[in-house]
Design an enzyme around this catalytic site. Sequence first.
Site, PDB file in Angstrom:
ATOM      1  N   TYR A 106      -2.453   0.226  10.674  1.00  0.00           N
ATOM      2  CA  TYR A 106      -2.448  -0.225   9.284  1.00  0.00           C
ATOM      3  C   TYR A 106      -1.128   0.152   8.609  1.00  0.00           C
ATOM      4  O   TYR A 106      -0.496  -0.676   7.935  1.00  0.00           O
ATOM      5  CB  TYR A 106      -3.620   0.387   8.524  1.00  0.00           C
ATOM      6  N   SER A 162       0.855  -1.187   0.000  1.00  0.00           N
ATOM      7  CA  SER A 162       0.000   0.000   0.000  1.00  0.00           C
ATOM      8  C   SER A 162       0.884   1.229   0.000  1.00  0.00           C
ATOM      9  O   SER A 162       2.029   1.195   0.484  1.00  0.00           O
ATOM     10  CB  SER A 162      -0.897   0.010   1.246  1.00  0.00           C
TER      11      SER A 162
END
Length: 255
Positions: free
Chosen positions: A159, A146
Site C-alpha cells: 500500500y 495518503s
Amino acid sequence: MGRPVAFITGARRGIGKAISVSLAKKGFDLYLSDKVIDDDARQTREIVQSLGARVEFKELDISDLSCHGPAFEDACRRFGKVDCLVNNAGIGAPSRGDMLEVSEENFDQLIAVNLKGAFFLTQQAGRYFSKFPKQDHPRSIVNVSSISAISASITRAEYCISKSAIPMSTKLFALRLAEYDVAVFEVRPGIIRTDMTQGVTALYDELIAQGISPIKRWGEPEDVGRVVAGLASGDFEFSTGSVFYADGGMHIQRL
C-alpha cells in the site's frame, strides 16, 4: 456563467462521498464513479442532488484502462465539459502482515488501482484539457494520496509503495499541464475515519492518544472534502504541484 463540472472516482462512500458533498456545496455538477453502484452510491447521489447539483453516477473500475476514454467522453457528452478530475479511488492492503510475505497478486492489484489507474485517467484528462481551452471556471486535477506516501508501515508495504509515487505523478502533470491553465495538486490525508480504517480502530485510537498527530482526534472524511473543494474552486491555482495535508499535523517532524 455555467456551473463547473467535477469528475470524481471512488465517490460512493467515505472520503469520495465527502468530496462530492463539498463540491456540490461549492456549486459543482458532478460525474461520479465507483466500481459498483449500490445503496451507498444511491445515497450519495441523493444527497448531492438535494444540494442542487446535477449528477451522473457511473460504474467504473479504474484499473481497467479501456474504460477511461469512454468514461471521460460520457462525462463531456452529458455535461458539455469537465473542469476538475479528482483521483480519489483507492484500495487498502488486503491484509496487514510481514512484508517478506507480500504476494505478487496483492502487489499488482494495489499498483493497478492506486497508481496505474490514477495515472492513466489523469493522462486522459490531460489530453482533453490540451485540446479544449478553459471556459468560465478554473481547471484542476486533484490526487488524493495518503500519509503512507511518506510514512513507512512495514505491515502494509504494498500500500505504501502504491501511494508513494503519487507525489511525483502530481509534480509531473503539474509541469506538463501548466500551459493549458490546469493546476494539479496532491491532498494527503492522515488517519481518517472510513470503512478502510474501521478494522483497526483500536490501533489508531491508541496512536492518536499517544500523540501521533498534534491534533489528537480522528480525521473525518469532511476534513478532506473541504480541502479538495477549495483546490477545485481555483482558490490556490498558483500553488500547482503542491501537497495539501489533511492529517492533523501528523506529517510535522518533531524532536
